[in-house]
Motif scaffolding. Structure first.
Motif, PDB file in Angstrom:
ATOM      1  N   ALA A  69     -17.390 -43.683 -51.936  1.00 28.66           N
ATOM      2  CA  ALA A  69     -16.555 -44.722 -51.334  1.00 28.66           C
ATOM      3  C   ALA A  69     -16.274 -44.435 -49.870  1.00 28.66           C
ATOM      4  CB  ALA A  69     -15.240 -44.836 -52.101  1.00 28.66           C
ATOM      5  N   TRP A  70     -16.179 -43.163 -49.505  1.00 31.53           N
ATOM      6  CA  TRP A  70     -15.834 -42.821 -48.124  1.00 31.53           C
ATOM      7  C   TRP A  70     -17.060 -42.366 -47.326  1.00 31.53           C
ATOM      8  CZ3 TRP A  70     -11.224 -44.427 -46.846  1.00 31.53           C
ATOM      9  CH2 TRP A  70     -10.264 -44.523 -47.828  1.00 31.53           C
ATOM     10  N   SER A  71     -18.165 -42.160 -47.975  1.00 27.29           N
ATOM     11  CA  SER A  71     -19.329 -41.615 -47.302  1.00 27.29           C
ATOM     12  C   SER A  71     -20.571 -42.359 -47.743  1.00 27.29           C
ATOM     13  CB  SER A  71     -19.453 -40.123 -47.645  1.00 27.29           C
ATOM     14  OG  SER A  71     -20.657 -39.630 -47.138  1.00 27.29           O
ATOM     15  N   ARG A  72     -21.426 -42.694 -46.809  1.00 29.34           N
ATOM     16  CA  ARG A  72     -22.662 -43.392 -47.146  1.00 29.34           C
ATOM     17  C   ARG A  72     -23.738 -42.427 -47.629  1.00 29.34           C
ATOM     18  NH1 ARG A  72     -23.050 -47.635 -42.142  1.00 29.34           N
ATOM     19  NH2 ARG A  72     -21.148 -48.735 -42.658  1.00 29.34           N
ATOM     20  N   SER A  73     -23.626 -41.174 -47.258  1.00 28.79           N
ATOM     21  CA  SER A  73     -24.679 -40.222 -47.607  1.00 28.79           C
ATOM     22  C   SER A  73     -24.489 -39.625 -48.994  1.00 28.79           C
ATOM     23  CB  SER A  73     -24.730 -39.103 -46.571  1.00 28.79           C
ATOM     24  OG  SER A  73     -23.560 -38.335 -46.653  1.00 28.79           O
ATOM     25  N   GLY A  74     -23.409 -39.939 -49.678  1.00 22.34           N
ATOM     26  CA  GLY A  74     -23.174 -39.382 -50.999  1.00 22.34           C
ATOM     27  C   GLY A  74     -22.437 -38.055 -50.961  1.00 22.34           C
ATOM     28  N   GLN A  75     -22.338 -37.439 -49.783  1.00 23.06           N
ATOM     29  CA  GLN A  75     -21.608 -36.185 -49.645  1.00 23.06           C
ATOM     30  C   GLN A  75     -20.191 -36.494 -49.178  1.00 23.06           C
ATOM     31  OE1 GLN A  75     -23.538 -33.780 -46.772  1.00 23.06           O
ATOM     32  NE2 GLN A  75     -25.548 -33.938 -47.706  1.00 23.06           N
ATOM     33  N   PRO A  76     -19.257 -35.644 -49.512  1.00 19.69           N
ATOM     34  CA  PRO A  76     -17.920 -35.838 -48.939  1.00 19.69           C
ATOM     35  C   PRO A  76     -17.979 -35.716 -47.418  1.00 19.69           C
ATOM     36  CG  PRO A  76     -17.897 -34.132 -50.641  1.00 19.69           C
ATOM     37  CD  PRO A  76     -19.319 -34.520 -50.427  1.00 19.69           C
ATOM     38  N   ALA A  77     -17.099 -36.424 -46.737  1.00 21.97           N
ATOM     39  CA  ALA A  77     -17.119 -36.449 -45.274  1.00 21.97           C
ATOM     40  C   ALA A  77     -16.876 -35.066 -44.689  1.00 21.97           C
ATOM     41  CB  ALA A  77     -16.075 -37.432 -44.760  1.00 21.97           C
ATOM     42  N   ARG A  78     -16.123 -34.218 -45.371  1.00 18.94           N
ATOM     43  CA  ARG A  78     -15.812 -32.896 -44.819  1.00 18.94           C
ATOM     44  C   ARG A  78     -16.966 -31.905 -45.015  1.00 18.94           C
ATOM     45  NH1 ARG A  78     -10.577 -32.824 -43.087  1.00 18.94           N
ATOM     46  NH2 ARG A  78      -9.197 -34.277 -44.104  1.00 18.94           N
ATOM     47  N   ALA A  79     -17.908 -32.225 -45.899  1.00 16.78           N
ATOM     48  CA  ALA A  79     -19.010 -31.307 -46.155  1.00 16.78           C
ATOM     49  C   ALA A  79     -20.131 -31.456 -45.128  1.00 16.78           C
ATOM     50  CB  ALA A  79     -19.563 -31.540 -47.555  1.00 16.78           C
ATOM     51  N   ARG A  80     -20.182 -32.556 -44.426  1.00 18.93           N
ATOM     52  CA  ARG A  80     -21.230 -32.756 -43.424  1.00 18.93           C
ATOM     53  C   ARG A  80     -20.590 -32.827 -42.041  1.00 18.93           C
ATOM     54  NH1 ARG A  80     -21.512 -38.564 -42.375  1.00 18.93           N
ATOM     55  NH2 ARG A  80     -20.177 -39.564 -43.889  1.00 18.93           N
ATOM     56  N   ASP A  81     -21.419 -32.683 -41.034  1.00 22.28           N
ATOM     57  CA  ASP A  81     -20.907 -32.756 -39.675  1.00 22.28           C
ATOM     58  C   ASP A  81     -20.482 -34.182 -39.360  1.00 22.28           C
ATOM     59  OD1 ASP A  81     -21.367 -30.108 -39.211  1.00 22.28           O
ATOM     60  OD2 ASP A  81     -23.371 -30.427 -38.380  1.00 22.28           O
ATOM     61  N   VAL A  82     -19.375 -34.308 -38.681  1.00 26.01           N
ATOM     62  CA  VAL A  82     -18.878 -35.621 -38.307  1.00 26.01           C
ATOM     63  C   VAL A  82     -19.268 -35.878 -36.859  1.00 26.01           C
ATOM     64  CG1 VAL A  82     -16.837 -37.057 -38.038  1.00 26.01           C
ATOM     65  CG2 VAL A  82     -16.960 -35.421 -39.904  1.00 26.01           C
ATOM     66  N   THR A  83     -19.949 -36.986 -36.649  1.00 25.44           N
ATOM     67  CA  THR A  83     -20.342 -37.372 -35.291  1.00 25.44           C
ATOM     68  C   THR A  83     -19.855 -38.779 -35.011  1.00 25.44           C
ATOM     69  OG1 THR A  83     -22.462 -38.212 -36.062  1.00 25.44           O
ATOM     70  CG2 THR A  83     -22.424 -35.926 -35.323  1.00 25.44           C
ATOM     71  N   ASP A  84     -19.823 -39.120 -33.750  1.00 27.37           N
ATOM     72  CA  ASP A  84     -19.395 -40.468 -33.378  1.00 27.37           C
ATOM     73  C   ASP A  84     -20.492 -41.495 -33.652  1.00 27.37           C
ATOM     74  OD1 ASP A  84     -17.589 -39.342 -30.460  1.00 27.37           O
ATOM     75  OD2 ASP A  84     -16.967 -39.522 -32.532  1.00 27.37           O
ATOM     76  N   ILE A  85     -21.739 -41.097 -33.466  1.00 25.22           N
ATOM     77  CA  ILE A  85     -22.851 -42.033 -33.592  1.00 25.22           C
ATOM     78  C   ILE A  85     -23.924 -41.407 -34.469  1.00 25.22           C
ATOM     79  CG2 ILE A  85     -24.670 -43.256 -32.347  1.00 25.22           C
ATOM     80  CD1 ILE A  85     -22.865 -43.150 -29.897  1.00 25.22           C
ATOM     81  N   GLU A  86     -24.433 -42.168 -35.392  1.00 25.08           N
ATOM     82  CA  GLU A  86     -25.576 -41.757 -36.179  1.00 25.08           C
ATOM     83  C   GLU A  86     -26.777 -42.545 -35.667  1.00 25.08           C
ATOM     84  OE1 GLU A  86     -25.165 -41.992 -40.367  1.00 25.08           O
ATOM     85  OE2 GLU A  86     -23.293 -40.847 -40.398  1.00 25.08           O
ATOM     86  N   MET A  87     -27.798 -41.850 -35.163  1.00 28.09           N
ATOM     87  CA  MET A  87     -28.961 -42.523 -34.607  1.00 28.09           C
ATOM     88  C   MET A  87     -30.106 -42.481 -35.605  1.00 28.09           C
ATOM     89  SD  MET A  87     -28.796 -41.172 -30.698  1.00 28.09           S
ATOM     90  CE  MET A  87     -30.152 -42.197 -30.220  1.00 28.09           C
ATOM     91  N   ARG A  88     -30.819 -43.579 -35.718  1.00 27.04           N
ATOM     92  CA  ARG A  88     -31.988 -43.662 -36.576  1.00 27.04           C
ATOM     93  C   ARG A  88     -33.135 -44.243 -35.785  1.00 27.04           C
ATOM     94  NH1 ARG A  88     -28.840 -46.514 -41.466  1.00 27.04           N
ATOM     95  NH2 ARG A  88     -27.539 -44.754 -42.023  1.00 27.04           N
ATOM     96  N   GLU A  89     -34.313 -43.764 -36.099  1.00 28.72           N
ATOM     97  CA  GLU A  89     -35.496 -44.278 -35.412  1.00 28.72           C
ATOM     98  C   GLU A  89     -36.034 -45.452 -36.211  1.00 28.72           C
ATOM     99  OE1 GLU A  89     -39.687 -42.409 -34.114  1.00 28.72           O
ATOM    100  OE2 GLU A  89     -37.939 -41.109 -33.996  1.00 28.72           O
ATOM    101  N   ILE A  90     -36.226 -46.576 -35.550  1.00 27.37           N
ATOM    102  CA  ILE A  90     -36.725 -47.782 -36.212  1.00 27.37           C
ATOM    103  C   ILE A  90     -38.231 -47.876 -35.954  1.00 27.37           C
ATOM    104  CG2 ILE A  90     -36.606 -50.298 -36.316  1.00 27.37           C
ATOM    105  CD1 ILE A  90     -33.715 -50.038 -35.358  1.00 27.37           C
ATOM    106  N   PRO A  91     -39.060 -47.911 -37.018  1.00 28.54           N
ATOM    107  CA  PRO A  91     -40.531 -47.953 -36.808  1.00 28.54           C
ATOM    108  C   PRO A  91     -41.007 -49.318 -36.355  1.00 28.54           C
ATOM    109  CG  PRO A  91     -40.019 -47.748 -39.159  1.00 28.54           C
ATOM    110  CD  PRO A  91     -38.733 -47.758 -38.402  1.00 28.54           C
TER     111      PRO A  91
END
Length: 91
Positions: A69-91
């Protein structure tokens, strides 16, 4: 005439300053009284009194969160690094 106006302005300024001082004192006294009441209630209930304890109690979830509910990656927010921007490469 000018002297009378200056005296009246000075008296008005002093009266307003005095009422401002009284209002500030009432505000400080009421704040101290409220903190004292909160301290006594916390001691009676056996809880610590402080900002850290207050926020820890307020942030405690009342219901268990849904998985993801709080995380899109399935991990708790505190277990992963928190960044302001998540960048993805679009093919």
């Amino acid at each position: 005439m000018n002297l009378i106006q200056q005296i009246l302005r000075a008296v008005l300024f002093l009266v307003l300053a005095f009422f401002g001082l009284v209002m500030a004192f009432v505000f400080m006294a009421s704040t101290a009284l409220a903190i004292g009441v909160l301290y006594i209630i916390a001691r009676i209930k056996g809880r610590p009194f402080g900002v850290k304890a207050y926020w820890a109690e307020r942030r405690r979830p009342t219901m268990p969160p849904r998985p993801g509910a709080w995380s899109r990656s399935g991990q708790p927010a505190r277990a992963r690094d928190v960044t302001d921007i998540e960048m993805r490469e679009i093919p």
